[in-house]
Write a protein that holds these residues in place. Structure first.
Motif, short mmCIF file in Angstrom:
data_model
loop_
_atom_site.label_atom_id
_atom_site.label_comp_id
_atom_site.label_asym_id
_atom_site.label_seq_id
_atom_site.Cartn_x
_atom_site.Cartn_y
_atom_site.Cartn_z
N PRO A 1 0.82 -1.22 0.00
CA PRO A 1 0.00 0.00 0.00
C PRO A 1 0.85 1.27 0.00
O PRO A 1 0.47 2.25 -0.65
CB PRO A 1 -0.84 -0.11 1.27
N ALA A 2 1.99 1.25 0.69
CA ALA A 2 2.85 2.44 0.68
C ALA A 2 3.32 2.73 -0.74
O ALA A 2 3.32 3.87 -1.19
CB ALA A 2 4.04 2.24 1.61
N TYR A 3 3.69 1.66 -1.46
CA TYR A 3 4.12 1.87 -2.84
C TYR A 3 2.94 2.37 -3.69
O TYR A 3 3.11 3.29 -4.50
CB TYR A 3 4.68 0.57 -3.45
N LEU A 4 1.77 1.76 -3.52
CA LEU A 4 0.61 2.17 -4.32
C LEU A 4 0.31 3.65 -4.11
O LEU A 4 -0.04 4.37 -5.05
CB LEU A 4 -0.63 1.34 -3.95
N PHE A 5 0.47 4.12 -2.87
CA PHE A 5 0.24 5.53 -2.57
C PHE A 5 1.28 6.40 -3.28
O PHE A 5 0.93 7.36 -3.97
CB PHE A 5 0.28 5.75 -1.05
N LEU A 6 2.56 6.04 -3.12
CA LEU A 6 3.63 6.85 -3.72
C LEU A 6 3.55 6.83 -5.24
O LEU A 6 3.76 7.85 -5.90
CB LEU A 6 4.99 6.33 -3.24
N GLY A 7 3.23 5.65 -5.80
CA GLY A 7 3.11 5.54 -7.26
C GLY A 7 1.99 6.43 -7.77
O GLY A 7 2.14 7.14 -8.78
N GLY A 8 0.86 6.43 -7.08
CA GLY A 8 -0.28 7.26 -7.48
C GLY A 8 0.05 8.73 -7.38
O GLY A 8 -0.27 9.53 -8.27
N LEU A 9 0.73 9.10 -6.29
CA LEU A 9 1.12 10.50 -6.09
C LEU A 9 2.06 10.95 -7.21
O LEU A 9 1.86 12.01 -7.83
CB LEU A 9 1.81 10.64 -4.72
N ALA A 10 3.07 10.13 -7.51
CA ALA A 10 4.04 10.47 -8.55
C ALA A 10 3.33 10.58 -9.91
O ALA A 10 3.57 11.52 -10.68
CB ALA A 10 5.14 9.42 -8.62
N ALA A 11 2.42 9.63 -10.18
CA ALA A 11 1.69 9.65 -11.45
C ALA A 11 0.93 10.96 -11.59
O ALA A 11 0.96 11.60 -12.65
CB ALA A 11 0.74 8.46 -11.53
N GLY A 12 0.26 11.39 -10.51
CA GLY A 12 -0.51 12.63 -10.55
C GLY A 12 0.37 13.84 -10.77
O GLY A 12 0.05 14.72 -11.58
#
Lengths: 177, 331
Positions: B27-38
């Motif tokens: 989940p930490a990666y999913l959060f960071l990946g989503g943030l970076a994508a945005g």
């Protein structure tokens, strides 16, 4: 060739001999197992049904574990046996998450491990370790493409069910009821 | 009374009684990946629309967080692997059936691209950090000197500047893939009925873009940009609520397995953390604050921004945890 297993719920007494045989044959580390016993009590007292099952990887025909594996470590070999190449497995856990039967686990050495239908024994013309030790002969292993094999005959004459059929994996471990 | 007693003779680490193969790293990666994508998405989008000077934070400043988030996320992904030294096996095959495989490849391309973007705006970053954080300022200054020290690095940077439009287009496409991937990764597992819904891809994408918008809003120094991103965030929150409603409508009118999965949030063990933590604190509360702000009340922008980011993080932790809790029951 299509290897499959039939598990007679009317014969199984839950002695767990299959579990121990597997652990010994396949050097399964302590605290882990590739097959296991499940007990299920269902009904209204005093009309209770008891079902004991010996469960393992279902060596499905439609394999979500092979589909989701990012490296190709999970693969299907001759006869429909699902296997994991240890050297290619990165231990990401995708196959563990994708298995409706929770039949896979992380080996302490890092790779994902599971039942192999004792392919090393089957290749040599022998049967699996769990089948060979079952004292009540509740387990039958064989080739479904061979119309004369005992398992094909059992599935023709007996009623059976499979686990989580609705998951769409076409499991190949049949439970005779 | 009808009795049902299910006993498994197995008690295996991370498997029994419910699968728990993925812990905090995913989940930490999913959060960071989503943030970076945005962040990458907004930067490229406003750059391509020629709004570099109207949206300076989005285009020039905030994207420096993206490579940091991606590298941190990649470290978390590596930590999650049980066979860590074999991670390179991901890059020996391309398996389109496996979201994790094409996700790994996407990350492999997004990662270098996300580093290039902030390097093109080192001057603006220096100006931004001059009176905010002297340590970061010094690091950027050192980086700039390093690039200017060598002829070939200057040539490469010049080439990137010339082709920034192409990079922006690649970024837009890749950031959407990355954002969707964070959701698809979970929805590919039909063994976990909660995850096995097609709406997870767009939902995670929206949530990721929303956390990025909150970050930009928080960092923005210009009133116009703050208000713009506040409005964007309000829209994104509305879309998220819409998608969440549909997720539950879909699950609770599905098979018994999906109904059980929905029940985890509708009275089950995850009810409070989801409806209070994610929907209440992470979506509704910041939405109310932002609306008040837009209506003219004074609200420090950091408060709604913080809760949107926190809500996005909790959302991912809850979804990963609850998903592993949901399963097919066969007795």
């Amino acid at each position: 060739m299509r290897y499959a297993m039939a598990m007679d719920t009317k014969k199984c007494v839950g002695c767990a001999d299959c579990v121990v045989a597997c652990q010994t044959e396949n050097n399964v580390p302590e605290g882990y197992c590739r097959d296991w016993i499940v007990e299920n009590v269902d009904g209204t007292y005093p009309l209770l049904d008891l079902e004991i099952r010996s469960e393992r990887c279902n060596h499905c025909e439609d394999t979500p574990c092979v589909r989701t594996c990012p490296t190709g470590a999970s693969h299907v070999i001759e006869g429909g046996i699902v296997k994991v190449t240890h050297e290619e497995c990165i231990g990401c856990g995708a196959c563990i998450e994708s298995c409706p039967y929770d039949a896979r686990y992380f080996h302490p050495d890092g790779y994902v491990d599971k039942c192999t239908f004792c392919d090393h024994r089957v290749e040599a013309g022998d049967t699996t370790a769990c089948v060979s030790v079952c004292p009540t002969e509740a387990l039958t292993f064989g080739d479904l493409d061979d119309s004369e094999s005992p398992i094909t005959k059992l599935l023709k004459t007996r009623k059976w069910k499979v686990n989580a059929e609705e998951a769409g994996t076409k499991p190949q471990v049949y439970f005779l009821t | 009374m009808k009795e049902r007693l299910f006993t498994s003779g197995r008690d295996m680490l991370n498997i029994d009684p419910v699968v728990n193969a993925w812990h905090w790293e995913i989940p930490a990666y999913l959060f960071l990946g989503g943030l970076a994508a945005g962040l990458v998405f907004f930067a490229s989008f406003y750059y391509l629309r020629g709004k570099e000077d109207q949206m300076p934070t989005a285009v020039k400043i905030a994207p420096f967080i993206a490579p940091i988030a991606i590298v941190l996320g990649l470290i978390f992904l590596l930590l999650d692997l049980k066979h860590k030294l074999y991670f390179w096996q991901l890059y020996t095959t391309i398996r389109l059936d496996s979201p994790m495989s094409w996700g790994a490849w996407t990350l492999g391309v997004v990662m270098p691209l996300s580093v290039i973007w902030p390097l093109l705006y080192l001057d603006d970053l220096k100006k931004y950090f001059w009176n905010r954080n002297i340590v970061i300022y010094e690091i950027i200054d050192w980086l700039e000197k390093l690039i200017n020290d060598f002829d070939f690095t200057k040539t490469i940077m010049g080439w990137f500047k010339e082709n920034q439009k192409a990079i922006a287009w690649a970024n837009i496409i890749l950031s959407v893939i990355l954002g969707v991937y964070t959701g698809i990764l979970l929805s590919a597992f039909n063994a976990r009925p909660l995850w096995n819904t097609a709406i997870l891809g767009p939902l995670f994408l929206t949530s990721g873009i929303s956390t990025a918008a909150a970050t930009i809003m928080w960092m923005a120094y210009d009133h116009y940009e703050k208000v713009r991103f506040s409005r964007i965030d309000l829209w994104l929150i509305a879309v998220e609520l819409f998608l969440i409603t549909h997720m539950f409508m879909g699950l609770s009118s599905g098979t018994s397995a999906s109904m059980d999965a929905a029940a985890l949030f509708l009275g089950g063990p995850y009810t409070v953390v989801f409806w209070v933590g994610v929907v209440g604190m992470g979506l509704l509360f910041p939405a109310v604050l932002e609306s008040m702000e837009l209506l003219g009340y004074k609200v420090p922008i950091a408060i709604p921004a913080f809760f949107i980011i926190l809500g996005g993080a909790i959302f991912r932790f809850v979804m990963v945890d609850a998903g592993q809790f949901s399963k097919y029951f066969f007795q």
